[in-house]
Design a protein around this motif. Structure first.
Motif, PDB file in Angstrom:
ATOM      1  N   ASP A  23       0.850  -1.186   0.000  1.00  0.00           N
ATOM      2  CA  ASP A  23       0.000   0.000   0.000  1.00  0.00           C
ATOM      3  C   ASP A  23       0.889   1.240   0.000  1.00  0.00           C
ATOM      4  O   ASP A  23       1.993   1.247   0.538  1.00  0.00           O
ATOM      5  CB  ASP A  23      -0.984  -0.032   1.187  1.00  0.00           C
ATOM      6  CG  ASP A  23      -0.464   0.610   2.438  1.00  0.00           C
ATOM      7  OD1 ASP A  23      -0.506   1.848   2.505  1.00  0.00           O
ATOM      8  OD2 ASP A  23      -0.035  -0.110   3.349  1.00  0.00           O
ATOM      9  N   LYS A  24       0.415   2.281  -0.648  1.00  0.00           N
ATOM     10  CA  LYS A  24       1.228   3.480  -0.831  1.00  0.00           C
ATOM     11  C   LYS A  24       1.161   4.437   0.358  1.00  0.00           C
ATOM     12  O   LYS A  24       2.071   5.236   0.555  1.00  0.00           O
ATOM     13  CB  LYS A  24       0.770   4.231  -2.087  1.00  0.00           C
ATOM     14  CG  LYS A  24       0.974   3.457  -3.367  1.00  0.00           C
ATOM     15  CD  LYS A  24       0.408   4.248  -4.540  1.00  0.00           C
ATOM     16  CE  LYS A  24       0.437   3.450  -5.813  1.00  0.00           C
ATOM     17  NZ  LYS A  24      -0.171   4.209  -6.935  1.00  0.00           N
ATOM     18  N   ALA A  25       0.099   4.389   1.120  1.00  0.00           N
ATOM     19  CA  ALA A  25      -0.140   5.400   2.151  1.00  0.00           C
ATOM     20  C   ALA A  25       1.033   5.567   3.109  1.00  0.00           C
ATOM     21  O   ALA A  25       1.368   6.686   3.492  1.00  0.00           O
ATOM     22  CB  ALA A  25      -1.414   5.071   2.924  1.00  0.00           C
ATOM     23  N   THR A  26       1.649   4.481   3.500  1.00  0.00           N
ATOM     24  CA  THR A  26       2.718   4.569   4.505  1.00  0.00           C
ATOM     25  C   THR A  26       4.119   4.531   3.900  1.00  0.00           C
ATOM     26  O   THR A  26       5.104   4.404   4.636  1.00  0.00           O
ATOM     27  CB  THR A  26       2.561   3.453   5.556  1.00  0.00           C
ATOM     28  OG1 THR A  26       2.542   2.187   4.893  1.00  0.00           O
ATOM     29  CG2 THR A  26       1.281   3.641   6.365  1.00  0.00           C
ATOM     30  N   LEU A  27       4.211   4.669   2.587  1.00  0.00           N
ATOM     31  CA  LEU A  27       5.537   4.781   1.973  1.00  0.00           C
ATOM     32  C   LEU A  27       6.224   6.036   2.497  1.00  0.00           C
ATOM     33  O   LEU A  27       5.593   7.086   2.637  1.00  0.00           O
ATOM     34  CB  LEU A  27       5.428   4.872   0.456  1.00  0.00           C
ATOM     35  CG  LEU A  27       5.185   3.580  -0.286  1.00  0.00           C
ATOM     36  CD1 LEU A  27       4.877   3.864  -1.760  1.00  0.00           C
ATOM     37  CD2 LEU A  27       6.376   2.653  -0.167  1.00  0.00           C
ATOM     38  N   THR A  33       5.254  10.284   5.663  1.00  0.00           N
ATOM     39  CA  THR A  33       4.716   9.257   4.774  1.00  0.00           C
ATOM     40  C   THR A  33       3.870   9.939   3.699  1.00  0.00           C
ATOM     41  O   THR A  33       3.525  11.113   3.837  1.00  0.00           O
ATOM     42  CB  THR A  33       3.833   8.259   5.551  1.00  0.00           C
ATOM     43  OG1 THR A  33       2.711   8.980   6.080  1.00  0.00           O
ATOM     44  CG2 THR A  33       4.607   7.563   6.652  1.00  0.00           C
ATOM     45  N   LEU A  34       3.525   9.192   2.665  1.00  0.00           N
ATOM     46  CA  LEU A  34       2.697   9.794   1.610  1.00  0.00           C
ATOM     47  C   LEU A  34       1.360  10.284   2.144  1.00  0.00           C
ATOM     48  O   LEU A  34       0.901  11.365   1.775  1.00  0.00           O
ATOM     49  CB  LEU A  34       2.482   8.800   0.463  1.00  0.00           C
ATOM     50  CG  LEU A  34       3.667   8.564  -0.465  1.00  0.00           C
ATOM     51  CD1 LEU A  34       3.286   7.581  -1.572  1.00  0.00           C
ATOM     52  CD2 LEU A  34       4.181   9.857  -1.076  1.00  0.00           C
ATOM     53  N   VAL A  35       0.714   9.506   3.013  1.00  0.00           N
ATOM     54  CA  VAL A  35      -0.591   9.943   3.514  1.00  0.00           C
ATOM     55  C   VAL A  35      -0.452  11.195   4.381  1.00  0.00           C
ATOM     56  O   VAL A  35      -1.278  12.117   4.286  1.00  0.00           O
ATOM     57  CB  VAL A  35      -1.353   8.807   4.234  1.00  0.00           C
ATOM     58  CG1 VAL A  35      -0.710   8.442   5.571  1.00  0.00           C
ATOM     59  CG2 VAL A  35      -2.819   9.177   4.424  1.00  0.00           C
ATOM     60  N   GLU A  36       0.581  11.283   5.196  1.00  0.00           N
ATOM     61  CA  GLU A  36       0.793  12.497   5.990  1.00  0.00           C
ATOM     62  C   GLU A  36       1.076  13.689   5.081  1.00  0.00           C
ATOM     63  O   GLU A  36       0.586  14.798   5.320  1.00  0.00           O
ATOM     64  CB  GLU A  36       1.943  12.292   6.962  1.00  0.00           C
ATOM     65  CG  GLU A  36       1.621  11.328   8.090  1.00  0.00           C
ATOM     66  CD  GLU A  36       2.848  10.929   8.876  1.00  0.00           C
ATOM     67  OE1 GLU A  36       2.847  11.169  10.096  1.00  0.00           O
ATOM     68  OE2 GLU A  36       3.815  10.391   8.276  1.00  0.00           O
TER      69      GLU A  36
END
Length: 196
Positions: A23-27, A33-36
């Motif tokens: 999943d990309k959100a926590t990359l 991270t991406l979601v932050e």
């Protein structure tokens, strides 16, 4: 907020991302991270902000309300409907819907779409640079019911919605802000984020 057009923000973070392999959100993106990063991008322009995540998906603590998809792996249409419904319940008429993998997006780009959304009265306003960017557009929150009907009929793609409602496309040059990250190489090729 940078304009008088009120917008909720909806970040779709629950995709499986087969090409990325996770999943990309926590990359990681710089020291975040991406979601932050996406919450930070939308925060000066959108309120409230909703992050739509998969059932059981781990996320960092966010300055946003986390919503959970009812079903895993159904696609962005169902998640968009979930976010639009929450935004409508919060009193918003318009929402900016974004994918979690667009860390170069800017509030200026959002504003380029928000004005026409009000002026044209369209159900959806999308940037167009040779292709539609379904997950970087302004949507009327009243579309939540239409999304439910489409999903009940077996539709899964954003195109199914956009092709059935009054959609306006704002022609834009290709720009980094509309770049999606689909592979580890895409992430590695990004410019390093500026430290605050």
């Amino acid at each position: 907020m940078t304009t008088t057009v009120p917008l909720a923000g909806i970040i779709l973070a629950g995709g499986a991302s087969r090409r990325m392999g996770r999943d990309k959100a926590t990359l990681p993106y710089g020291d975040t991270t991406l979601v932050e990063r996406m919450v930070d991008v939308l925060k000066p322009r959108c309120a409230p902000i909703f992050v739509v995540a998969a059932p059981g998906q781990a996320l960092p603590t966010l300055d946003a309300e986390i919503l959970r998809d009812e079903v895993r792996g159904v696609g962005p249409l169902l998640a968009t409907g979930r976010g639009l419904r929450a935004a409508a319940e919060a009193g918003a008429e318009l929402a900016f819907v974004a994918a979690v993998d667009m860390p170069l997006l800017s509030a200026d780009l959002i504003d380029e779409l928000a004005g026409p959304a009000v002026r044209l009265g369209a159900a959806v306003v999308l940037p167009w640079d040779g292709r539609d960017h379904y997950l970087a557009g302004v949507y009327r929150t009243s579309l939540a019911g239409r999304v439910d009907a489409l999903v009940a009929a077996g539709e899964r793609s954003m195109r199914a919605l956009v092709d059935r409602v009054d959609t306006q496309r704002i022609v834009m040059p290709e720009q980094d802000g509309l770049t999606n990250l689909n592979t580890a190489a895409d992430l590695a090729a990004l410019p390093r984020p500026q430290m605050a």
